[in-house]
Design a protein around this motif. Structure first.
Motif, PDB file in Angstrom:
ATOM      1  N   GLY A   8      30.329  23.518  26.460  1.00 52.49           N
ATOM      2  CA  GLY A   8      29.610  22.237  26.464  1.00 52.49           C
ATOM      3  C   GLY A   8      28.676  22.196  27.652  1.00 52.49           C
ATOM      4  N   LEU A   9      27.431  22.644  27.418  1.00 55.41           N
ATOM      5  CA  LEU A   9      26.474  22.811  28.526  1.00 55.41           C
ATOM      6  C   LEU A   9      25.353  21.776  28.420  1.00 55.41           C
ATOM      7  CD1 LEU A   9      26.429  26.683  28.063  1.00 55.41           C
ATOM      8  CD2 LEU A   9      27.502  25.487  29.995  1.00 55.41           C
ATOM      9  N   TYR A  30      29.437  28.607  26.540  1.00 55.75           N
ATOM     10  CA  TYR A  30      29.057  28.436  25.137  1.00 55.75           C
ATOM     11  C   TYR A  30      28.720  26.973  24.865  1.00 55.75           C
ATOM     12  CZ  TYR A  30      29.200  28.020  20.102  1.00 55.75           C
ATOM     13  OH  TYR A  30      28.858  27.721  18.808  1.00 55.75           O
ATOM     14  N   GLY A  67      32.913  13.977  22.855  1.00 57.79           N
ATOM     15  CA  GLY A  67      34.030  13.042  22.700  1.00 57.79           C
ATOM     16  C   GLY A  67      35.232  13.674  22.034  1.00 57.79           C
ATOM     17  N   GLU A  70      34.976  16.555  19.177  1.00 60.16           N
ATOM     18  CA  GLU A  70      34.547  17.879  19.642  1.00 60.16           C
ATOM     19  C   GLU A  70      35.629  18.513  20.512  1.00 60.16           C
ATOM     20  OE1 GLU A  70      32.814  15.072  20.019  1.00 60.16           O
ATOM     21  OE2 GLU A  70      31.036  15.319  18.740  1.00 60.16           O
ATOM     22  N   VAL A  74      37.444  22.103  19.826  1.00 56.45           N
ATOM     23  CA  VAL A  74      37.373  23.206  20.792  1.00 56.45           C
ATOM     24  C   VAL A  74      38.772  23.620  21.274  1.00 56.45           C
ATOM     25  CG1 VAL A  74      36.645  23.760  23.159  1.00 56.45           C
ATOM     26  CG2 VAL A  74      34.994  22.813  21.519  1.00 56.45           C
ATOM     27  N   SER A  95      35.527  15.968  29.880  1.00 51.46           N
ATOM     28  CA  SER A  95      34.874  14.973  29.013  1.00 51.46           C
ATOM     29  C   SER A  95      35.581  13.626  29.149  1.00 51.46           C
ATOM     30  CB  SER A  95      34.966  15.405  27.542  1.00 51.46           C
ATOM     31  OG  SER A  95      34.892  16.802  27.400  1.00 51.46           O
ATOM     32  N   PHE A 234      22.953   9.006  30.570  1.00 52.95           N
ATOM     33  CA  PHE A 234      24.173   8.727  29.823  1.00 52.95           C
ATOM     34  C   PHE A 234      23.747   7.936  28.592  1.00 52.95           C
ATOM     35  CE2 PHE A 234      28.176   6.051  29.418  1.00 52.95           C
ATOM     36  CZ  PHE A 234      28.917   7.073  28.846  1.00 52.95           C
TER      37      PHE A 234
HETATM   38  P1  NAD Z   1      25.790  15.818  26.020  1.00 51.49           P
HETATM   39  O1  NAD Z   1      25.778  15.418  24.593  1.00 51.49           O
HETATM   40  O2  NAD Z   1      24.519  15.930  26.784  1.00 51.49           O
HETATM   41  O3  NAD Z   1      26.544  17.247  26.176  1.00 51.49           O
HETATM   42  C1  NAD Z   1      27.589  17.675  25.346  1.00 51.49           C
HETATM   43  C2  NAD Z   1      27.302  19.116  24.933  1.00 51.49           C
HETATM   44  O4  NAD Z   1      28.375  19.600  24.132  1.00 51.49           O
HETATM   45  C3  NAD Z   1      26.026  19.255  24.077  1.00 51.49           C
HETATM   46  O5  NAD Z   1      25.135  20.191  24.672  1.00 51.49           O
HETATM   47  C4  NAD Z   1      26.533  19.723  22.729  1.00 51.49           C
HETATM   48  O6  NAD Z   1      25.645  20.602  22.053  1.00 51.49           O
HETATM   49  C5  NAD Z   1      27.825  20.433  23.124  1.00 51.49           C
HETATM   50  N1  NAD Z   1      28.793  20.563  22.036  1.00 51.49           N
HETATM   51  C6  NAD Z   1      29.126  19.652  21.082  1.00 51.49           C
HETATM   52  N2  NAD Z   1      30.088  20.154  20.285  1.00 51.49           N
HETATM   53  C7  NAD Z   1      30.363  21.396  20.746  1.00 51.49           C
HETATM   54  C8  NAD Z   1      31.270  22.411  20.324  1.00 51.49           C
HETATM   55  N3  NAD Z   1      32.071  22.243  19.270  1.00 51.49           N
HETATM   56  N4  NAD Z   1      31.284  23.583  21.022  1.00 51.49           N
HETATM   57  C9  NAD Z   1      30.454  23.761  22.098  1.00 51.49           C
HETATM   58  N5  NAD Z   1      29.576  22.838  22.527  1.00 51.49           N
HETATM   59  C10 NAD Z   1      29.542  21.655  21.857  1.00 51.49           C
HETATM   60  O7  NAD Z   1      26.799  14.833  26.739  1.00 51.49           O
HETATM   61  P2  NAD Z   1      26.958  14.617  28.317  1.00 51.49           P
HETATM   62  O8  NAD Z   1      26.161  13.437  28.710  1.00 51.49           O
HETATM   63  O9  NAD Z   1      26.804  15.918  29.003  1.00 51.49           O
HETATM   64  O10 NAD Z   1      28.489  14.158  28.375  1.00 51.49           O
HETATM   65  C11 NAD Z   1      29.556  15.080  28.268  1.00 51.49           C
HETATM   66  C12 NAD Z   1      30.862  14.314  28.483  1.00 51.49           C
HETATM   67  O11 NAD Z   1      30.878  13.761  29.802  1.00 51.49           O
HETATM   68  C13 NAD Z   1      31.041  13.130  27.522  1.00 51.49           C
HETATM   69  O12 NAD Z   1      32.398  13.038  27.163  1.00 51.49           O
HETATM   70  C14 NAD Z   1      30.587  11.939  28.319  1.00 51.49           C
HETATM   71  O13 NAD Z   1      31.172  10.745  27.889  1.00 51.49           O
HETATM   72  C15 NAD Z   1      31.029  12.350  29.716  1.00 51.49           C
HETATM   73  N6  NAD Z   1      30.239  11.782  30.830  1.00 51.49           N
HETATM   74  C16 NAD Z   1      28.877  11.730  30.789  1.00 51.49           C
HETATM   75  C17 NAD Z   1      28.161  11.198  31.868  1.00 51.49           C
HETATM   76  C18 NAD Z   1      26.641  11.113  31.871  1.00 51.49           C
HETATM   77  O14 NAD Z   1      26.093  10.420  32.749  1.00 51.49           O
HETATM   78  N7  NAD Z   1      25.937  11.765  30.981  1.00 51.49           N
HETATM   79  C19 NAD Z   1      28.851  10.751  32.999  1.00 51.49           C
HETATM   80  C20 NAD Z   1      30.246  10.866  33.032  1.00 51.49           C
HETATM   81  C21 NAD Z   1      30.933  11.373  31.947  1.00 51.49           C
END
Ligand code: NAD
Length: 296
Positions: A8-9, A30, A67, A70, A74, A95, A234
């Motif tokens: 999850g990048l 990945y 969430g 996913e 994984v 996450s 976010f």
């Molecule tokens: P994002 O959607 O930008 O990143 C999630 C990544 O996971 C995506 O690149 C997606 O392609 C990848 N993904 C989805 N399914 C997958 C799978 N089966 N295998 C591999 N990769 C997969 O989301 P984000 O903003 O980076 O948030 C990630 C987590 O962190 C979430 O749970 C979110 O609630 C939490 N979070 C986000 C923030 C923020 O400010 N963005 C802050 C704190 C916590």
């Protein structure tokens, strides 16, 4: 230095994986999205073709996924962490999911001798980039001790909440419960300021040193509304996901939270009106659109 796997990048995972590289780790990663994989490779990460390939090579596996669906896939799906992992490995789940799923993952991995720390984070993409995240970790003292050097490369305020692997998620969902209220308050107050013809910069200057201030007012206003830019950040859709998780947690306790129920409806309507992919600060745009009858 250990080989760290990163699955999850995205907006958070990418800057976090980059900080692990900067810290001297070899990082194999990945993501289902090609763009995310390419960006990771361009900073020195080693891309693998799937979750299983990452898990086989890594000593520690980090996940930062949208969430629960996913995360379940994984960890528990075919070729996932539970199936491919081996005794002595450690999974660090970063996450935002619910505490019940966190506990279930910990128990499933424990059967295979794999450690688990449920470690949601706060501080946004900005905090992930400069490694100042707050990390709320739940898990055994041993697993936490193993994870701590990784946490120190990702964040500044690191809390071992409790041995309960769900405990970090409880704190995180309560944090986002506040964020949900504050974001709506900022959206509605600033939409009202616009109707009053009041200068929003001047308002921020005054209220940011008054009790109307909040971390979310500062973040949503300075980084997004003032710049008229709403790329996440976010995403509003992720906020709704977290509030829905908080609601499930509240329901398990039989809690009655009347305003929160209404708040959830408002965010659901904003997501239905296509604001979900934008940063949560765009709730301000949704509320403004309501004034002209264009919101819902
Ligand atoms: P994002 O959607 O930008 O990143 C999630 C990544 O996971 C995506 O690149 C997606 O392609 C990848 N993904 C989805 N399914 C997958 C799978 N089966 N295998 C591999 N990769 C997969 O989301 P984000 O903003 O980076 O948030 C990630 C987590 O962190 C979430 O749970 C979110 O609630 C939490 N979070 C986000 C923030 C923020 O400010 N963005 C802050 C704190 C916590």
């Amino acid at each position: 230095m250990a080989t760290v796997g990163f699955i999850g990048l995205g907006n958070m995972g990418y800057p976090m994986s980059r900080n692990l590289l900067r810290g001297g780790h070899r990082v194999v990663g990945y993501d289902i999205a090609a763009l995310a994989r390419d960006r990771f490779a361009a900073t020195g990460g080693e891309v693998r073709s799937g979750v299983a390939e990452v898990v086989r090579e890594a000593e520690v596996v980090c996940t930062s996924l949208p969430g629960p669906a996913e995360v379940e896939e994984v960890y528990l799906g075919p070729g996932g962490v539970a199936e491919t992992g081996r005794p002595g490995q450690l999974a660090i789940e970063l996450s935002t999911i619910g505490p019940t799923l966190g506990r279930h993952l910990a128990a499933t991995l424990a059967e295979k001798g794999i450690g688990f720390v449920g470690a949601p984070v706060s501080g946004g993409v900005e905090g992930a980039e400069v490694a100042t995240l707050t990390i709320m970790a739940g898990g055994s003292a041993d697993s936490f001790a193993l994870a701590k050097p990784i946490f120190e490369l990702l964040g500044k305020n690191i809390f071992h909440v409790d041995e309960d692997p769900g405990s970090g998620y409880i704190v995180k969902l309560l944090n986002n419960f506040f964020i949900g209220f504050y974001t709506e308050a900022v959206a509605e107050a600033l939409a009202l300021a616009d109707l009053l013809g009041f200068d929003k910069d001047k308002l921020f200057q005054i209220l940011n040193v008054s009790y109307g201030r909040s971390g979310i007012y500062q973040r949503n206003y300075e980084l997004f509304i003032a710049k008229e830019r709403y790329e996440p950040g976010f995403a509003l859709g992720l906020l709704l996901k977290d509030l829905t998780l908080a609601r499930a947690m509240a329901e398990e306790q039989g809690a009655r939270l009347p305003i929160f129920e209404r708040l959830l409806d408002v965010y659901r309507q904003a997501v239905e009106a296509d604001y979900g992919p934008r940063d949560m600060a765009a709730q301000y745009l949704y509320v403004k659109a309501l004034q002209t009858g264009r919101g819902a």
